[in-house]
Design a protein around this motif. Structure first.
Motif, PDB file in Angstrom:
ATOM      1  N   ILE A 338      -2.771   2.236  14.694  1.00 18.38           N
ATOM      2  CA  ILE A 338      -1.984   1.012  14.503  1.00 18.38           C
ATOM      3  C   ILE A 338      -1.340   0.945  13.121  1.00 18.38           C
ATOM      4  O   ILE A 338      -0.133   0.688  12.989  1.00 18.38           O
ATOM      5  CB  ILE A 338      -2.887  -0.223  14.724  1.00 18.38           C
ATOM      6  N   LEU A 339      -2.121   1.176  12.082  1.00 14.47           N
ATOM      7  CA  LEU A 339      -1.639   0.913  10.718  1.00 14.47           C
ATOM      8  C   LEU A 339      -0.527   1.855  10.257  1.00 14.47           C
ATOM      9  O   LEU A 339       0.410   1.403   9.592  1.00 14.47           O
ATOM     10  CB  LEU A 339      -2.819   0.948   9.743  1.00 14.47           C
ATOM     11  N   PRO A 340      -0.567   3.158  10.585  1.00 18.24           N
ATOM     12  CA  PRO A 340       0.550   4.007  10.165  1.00 18.24           C
ATOM     13  C   PRO A 340       1.899   3.533  10.716  1.00 18.24           C
ATOM     14  O   PRO A 340       2.922   3.638  10.025  1.00 18.24           O
ATOM     15  CB  PRO A 340       0.175   5.384  10.720  1.00 18.24           C
ATOM     16  N   ALA A 341       1.892   3.021  11.945  1.00 13.22           N
ATOM     17  CA  ALA A 341       3.151   2.526  12.529  1.00 13.22           C
ATOM     18  C   ALA A 341       3.667   1.322  11.750  1.00 13.22           C
ATOM     19  O   ALA A 341       4.881   1.181  11.528  1.00 13.22           O
ATOM     20  CB  ALA A 341       2.929   2.148  13.996  1.00 13.22           C
ATOM     21  N   LEU A 342       2.769   0.457  11.318  1.00 10.78           N
ATOM     22  CA  LEU A 342       3.169  -0.725  10.543  1.00 10.78           C
ATOM     23  C   LEU A 342       3.662  -0.324   9.155  1.00 10.78           C
ATOM     24  O   LEU A 342       4.626  -0.899   8.636  1.00 10.78           O
ATOM     25  CB  LEU A 342       1.997  -1.702  10.437  1.00 10.78           C
ATOM     26  N   LEU A 343       3.003   0.673   8.557  1.00 10.58           N
ATOM     27  CA  LEU A 343       3.477   1.184   7.272  1.00 10.58           C
ATOM     28  C   LEU A 343       4.881   1.765   7.406  1.00 10.58           C
ATOM     29  O   LEU A 343       5.743   1.565   6.536  1.00 10.58           O
ATOM     30  CB  LEU A 343       2.515   2.264   6.751  1.00 10.58           C
ATOM     31  N   GLU A 344       5.097   2.489   8.511  1.00 13.05           N
ATOM     32  CA  GLU A 344       6.414   3.085   8.764  1.00 13.05           C
ATOM     33  C   GLU A 344       7.493   2.014   8.897  1.00 13.05           C
ATOM     34  O   GLU A 344       8.661   2.239   8.538  1.00 13.05           O
ATOM     35  CB  GLU A 344       6.342   3.934  10.034  1.00 13.05           C
ATOM     36  N   MET A 345       7.103   0.850   9.380  1.00 16.72           N
ATOM     37  CA  MET A 345       8.046  -0.268   9.539  1.00 16.72           C
ATOM     38  C   MET A 345       8.269  -1.038   8.247  1.00 16.72           C
ATOM     39  O   MET A 345       9.026  -2.009   8.230  1.00 16.72           O
ATOM     40  CB  MET A 345       7.534  -1.230  10.613  1.00 16.72           C
ATOM     41  N   GLY A 346       7.598  -0.619   7.180  1.00 16.36           N
ATOM     42  CA  GLY A 346       7.827  -1.248   5.881  1.00 16.36           C
ATOM     43  C   GLY A 346       6.808  -2.292   5.481  1.00 16.36           C
ATOM     44  O   GLY A 346       7.005  -2.997   4.475  1.00 16.36           O
ATOM     45  N   ALA A 347       5.710  -2.413   6.216  1.00 18.09           N
ATOM     46  CA  ALA A 347       4.688  -3.397   5.877  1.00 18.09           C
ATOM     47  C   ALA A 347       3.873  -2.933   4.672  1.00 18.09           C
ATOM     48  O   ALA A 347       3.660  -1.737   4.469  1.00 18.09           O
ATOM     49  CB  ALA A 347       3.768  -3.631   7.066  1.00 18.09           C
ATOM     50  N   ASN A 348       3.433  -3.881   3.878  1.00 24.27           N
ATOM     51  CA  ASN A 348       2.462  -3.635   2.821  1.00 24.27           C
ATOM     52  C   ASN A 348       1.097  -4.049   3.369  1.00 24.27           C
ATOM     53  O   ASN A 348       0.930  -5.185   3.818  1.00 24.27           O
ATOM     54  CB  ASN A 348       2.788  -4.462   1.572  1.00 24.27           C
ATOM     55  N   ILE A 349       0.138  -3.133   3.348  1.00 29.16           N
ATOM     56  CA  ILE A 349      -1.143  -3.402   3.992  1.00 29.16           C
ATOM     57  C   ILE A 349      -2.264  -3.414   2.972  1.00 29.16           C
ATOM     58  O   ILE A 349      -2.501  -2.430   2.261  1.00 29.16           O
ATOM     59  CB  ILE A 349      -1.437  -2.368   5.096  1.00 29.16           C
ATOM     60  N   HIS A 350      -2.953  -4.560   2.899  1.00 29.61           N
ATOM     61  CA  HIS A 350      -4.153  -4.714   2.077  1.00 29.61           C
ATOM     62  C   HIS A 350      -5.343  -4.699   3.021  1.00 29.61           C
ATOM     63  O   HIS A 350      -5.439  -5.551   3.907  1.00 29.61           O
ATOM     64  CB  HIS A 350      -4.103  -6.030   1.304  1.00 29.61           C
ATOM     65  N   ALA A 351      -6.235  -3.735   2.854  1.00 30.21           N
ATOM     66  CA  ALA A 351      -7.298  -3.519   3.841  1.00 30.21           C
ATOM     67  C   ALA A 351      -8.682  -3.602   3.220  1.00 30.21           C
ATOM     68  O   ALA A 351      -8.889  -3.248   2.054  1.00 30.21           O
ATOM     69  CB  ALA A 351      -7.120  -2.163   4.518  1.00 30.21           C
ATOM     70  N   TYR A 352      -9.627  -4.042   4.050  1.00 26.79           N
ATOM     71  CA  TYR A 352     -11.031  -4.070   3.643  1.00 26.79           C
ATOM     72  C   TYR A 352     -11.910  -3.741   4.832  1.00 26.79           C
ATOM     73  O   TYR A 352     -11.692  -4.234   5.947  1.00 26.79           O
ATOM     74  CB  TYR A 352     -11.427  -5.450   3.095  1.00 26.79           C
ATOM     75  N   ASP A 353     -12.908  -2.889   4.600  1.00 29.51           N
ATOM     76  CA  ASP A 353     -13.936  -2.596   5.584  1.00 29.51           C
ATOM     77  C   ASP A 353     -15.262  -2.462   4.837  1.00 29.51           C
ATOM     78  O   ASP A 353     -15.316  -1.805   3.789  1.00 29.51           O
ATOM     79  CB  ASP A 353     -13.622  -1.292   6.330  1.00 29.51           C
ATOM     80  N   PRO A 354     -16.339  -3.066   5.342  1.00 29.56           N
ATOM     81  CA  PRO A 354     -17.611  -3.039   4.613  1.00 29.56           C
ATOM     82  C   PRO A 354     -18.162  -1.641   4.362  1.00 29.56           C
ATOM     83  O   PRO A 354     -18.856  -1.419   3.373  1.00 29.56           O
ATOM     84  CB  PRO A 354     -18.553  -3.844   5.525  1.00 29.56           C
ATOM     85  N   GLU A 355     -17.889  -0.686   5.246  1.00 30.24           N
ATOM     86  CA  GLU A 355     -18.474   0.646   5.103  1.00 30.24           C
ATOM     87  C   GLU A 355     -17.477   1.788   5.240  1.00 30.24           C
ATOM     88  O   GLU A 355     -17.790   2.921   4.910  1.00 30.24           O
ATOM     89  CB  GLU A 355     -19.585   0.853   6.147  1.00 30.24           C
ATOM     90  N   GLY A 356     -16.282   1.522   5.747  1.00 32.84           N
ATOM     91  CA  GLY A 356     -15.398   2.608   6.153  1.00 32.84           C
ATOM     92  C   GLY A 356     -14.303   3.017   5.195  1.00 32.84           C
ATOM     93  O   GLY A 356     -13.543   3.934   5.496  1.00 32.84           O
ATOM     94  N   MET A 357     -14.207   2.389   4.029  1.00 29.18           N
ATOM     95  CA  MET A 357     -13.040   2.656   3.189  1.00 29.18           C
ATOM     96  C   MET A 357     -13.044   4.052   2.570  1.00 29.18           C
ATOM     97  O   MET A 357     -11.979   4.655   2.401  1.00 29.18           O
ATOM     98  CB  MET A 357     -12.901   1.572   2.123  1.00 29.18           C
ATOM     99  N   ASP A 358     -14.218   4.566   2.239  1.00 31.99           N
ATOM    100  CA  ASP A 358     -14.263   5.931   1.695  1.00 31.99           C
ATOM    101  C   ASP A 358     -13.775   6.946   2.727  1.00 31.99           C
ATOM    102  O   ASP A 358     -13.024   7.871   2.404  1.00 31.99           O
ATOM    103  CB  ASP A 358     -15.684   6.283   1.256  1.00 31.99           C
ATOM    104  N   GLU A 359     -14.213   6.782   3.975  1.00 34.47           N
ATOM    105  CA  GLU A 359     -13.760   7.678   5.039  1.00 34.47           C
ATOM    106  C   GLU A 359     -12.276   7.472   5.333  1.00 34.47           C
ATOM    107  O   GLU A 359     -11.539   8.440   5.574  1.00 34.47           O
ATOM    108  CB  GLU A 359     -14.582   7.452   6.304  1.00 34.47           C
ATOM    109  N   ALA A 360     -11.836   6.224   5.320  1.00 34.61           N
ATOM    110  CA  ALA A 360     -10.420   5.941   5.581  1.00 34.61           C
ATOM    111  C   ALA A 360      -9.535   6.590   4.530  1.00 34.61           C
ATOM    112  O   ALA A 360      -8.447   7.102   4.842  1.00 34.61           O
ATOM    113  CB  ALA A 360     -10.193   4.431   5.612  1.00 34.61           C
ATOM    114  N   ALA A 361      -9.990   6.588   3.283  1.00 30.79           N
ATOM    115  CA  ALA A 361      -9.189   7.149   2.193  1.00 30.79           C
ATOM    116  C   ALA A 361      -8.979   8.653   2.349  1.00 30.79           C
ATOM    117  O   ALA A 361      -8.053   9.219   1.758  1.00 30.79           O
ATOM    118  CB  ALA A 361      -9.853   6.845   0.855  1.00 30.79           C
TER     119      ALA A 361
END
Length: 441
Positions: A338-361
């Motif tokens: 979902i999020l890559p498509a929104l980034l491609e459309m020009g959205a600025n995305i501020h994200a938070y996950d309690p445990e997943g941000m290291d893996e997401a990065a």
């Protein structure tokens, strides 16, 4: 019993720790020296509730050990479990069995005395026979049997699933192997846990059939949610109405952005591939796979529509990145679709996950996300709030605080964790899945 667990990924580490909790002497083996060093230091490489304490307790009791030396662990073992990865192969969706056969050949060179070699990894039908052939070729006449013992572990509840399973499935070829598997799982017999003994092929297929059926329920309820939106019905009332039927059951009837994780996407694709090769196409599972792949695009459309048809230059606060709560697993998470498509459309995305941000990065597809320190940190100046993963801490947000932080009170809830009436009363434009949007009061 002495057990060697080859692989310290999610399945291998959880299974090894739980077997040691049963009282068995367990050695977990992995080629990754850094991973083994961390485990010896008490550092758990995955997030799974209760796992750190379980490992620490059994290491302290001298029942659980970690090593890179397969040749030292295997000769002492009554049973050797292969718990290595079987990722989807690019192009055809088949399971990549490279690691399984590599492990089998290494095990063959270390066998000493009668041993049961057990495939714990999720593998296509017929893999057990091929593992047996590989070991026979490489071992020079070792005394062994093959068994299949698929795992049914839910990430976030894996220890409970292992210690109190609905059933244990064991594929064996003879009584000697059956007795070894029975002894390994003997602690569960005291709880009268059903243990299903079957042929190798049946055991392997049970795993795929189970995951295929559960994935079907998810895709079914997601399509029903789309129909509810079109005709003005409520998907949660519908799910309750059919789930109370004992023949259907209420589990896996929760609409959302589709299934992800390490099992369902990979296993449904592998089942489709196996069926086609066998000349018996599984059209239902093929449709399930396609529905799930299309689901991400539909969620993108929902988010864009809630933002008045354009996200270019707008800031989206995103809560939840992992494919489900209580895990740090990002594999095939809806957020990655979902999020890559929104980034491609020009959205600025501020994200938070309690445990997943290291893996997401680590995921290049998510480059461009701004990772925040808390749920509320994402909302500062945001044009809309998007809930992708239903972590418990997102279920009772301070809505007054949320409104003050955001530019405008718009929430797109892809997990239906709030009631439309509450959100309307709180002054939010609230968009969910399979439910009618209630006008703001």
């Amino acid at each position: 019993m002495h057990v060697a667990m080859i692989g310290t990924g999610y399945v291998g580490l959880v299974s090894g720790a739980c077997f040691s909790e049963f009282g068995h002497d367990v050695v977990c083996v992995d080629k990754d020296a850094d991973r083994i060093a961390k485990l010896k230091d008490g550092k758990i490489p995955i997030y799974e509730p209760g796992l750190e304490a379980l490992v620490e307790r059994n290491v302290r009791a001298d029942r659980l050990h970690f090593t890179t030396d397969l040749k030292d662990a295997v000769p002492k073992a009554d049973a050797v479990f292969i718990a290595v990865g079987t990722p989807s192969r690019r192009g055809d969706g088949e399971a990549d069995l490279t690691y399984v056969f590599d492990a089998a050949r290494e095990i063959a060179g270390a066998l000493d005395g009668y041993t049961v070699v057990v495939t714990k990894s999720t593998v296509p039908v017929g893999t057990g026979r091929k593992v047996k052939e590989e070991i026979e070729k490489a071992s020079g006449g070792a005394s062994f049997d093959i068994a299949s013992n698929p795992e049914f572990l839910r990430e976030g509840a894996a220890i409970e699933d292992f210690m109190r399973p609905d059933r244990v499935v064991c594929g064996v070829e003879n009584e000697r192997a059956r007795e070894v598997m029975r002894e390994i799982y003997r602690p569960l017999f005291l709880n009268e846990t059903p243990v299903v003994f079957a042929t190798l092929e049946t055991s392997e297929l049970i795993k795929y059939a189970a995951n295929g059926f559960l994935a079907t329920k998810i895709s079914f309820i997601n399509q029903m949610a789309d129909l509810c939106e079109a005709v003005g019905a409520d998907i949660q009332q519908l799910a309750k109405g059919i789930g109370l039927d004992g023949r259907i059951g209420s589990k896996f009837l929760h609409p959302g952005p589709g299934f992800g994780g390490s099992c369902f996407p990979k296993d449904t694709r592998a089942l489709v591939s196996t069926a086609r090769k066998s000349g018996v196409p599984q059209h239902i599972i093929e449709a399930v796979v396609q529905i799930n792949e299309d689901r991400r695009a539909r969620m993108v459309e929902k988010i864009v529509a809630a933002c008045d048809g354009d996200v270019n230059g707008k800031t989206l606060a995103v809560l939840g990145l992992t494919f489900k709560p209580n895990t740090d697993d990002m594999r095939e998470s809806p957020s990655v679709g979902i999020l890559p498509a929104l980034l491609e459309m020009g959205a600025n995305i501020h994200a938070y996950d309690p445990e997943g941000m290291d893996e997401a990065a680590k995921n290049e597809a998510l480059d461009g996300l701004l990772y925040c320190h808390s749920a509320y940190d994402t909302m500062k100046g945001a044009d809309a709030l998007v809930i992708i993963t239903e972590w418990n801490q997102f279920r009772a947000l301070d809505l007054d605080r949320v409104k003050k932080l955001m530019k405008q009170p718009v929430m797109i809830d892809l997990r239906n964790i709030y009631k439309p009436e509450w959100m309307a009363e709180a002054g939010f434009r609230y968009v969910s899945v399979g439910r009618t949007t209630v006008p703001v009061k």
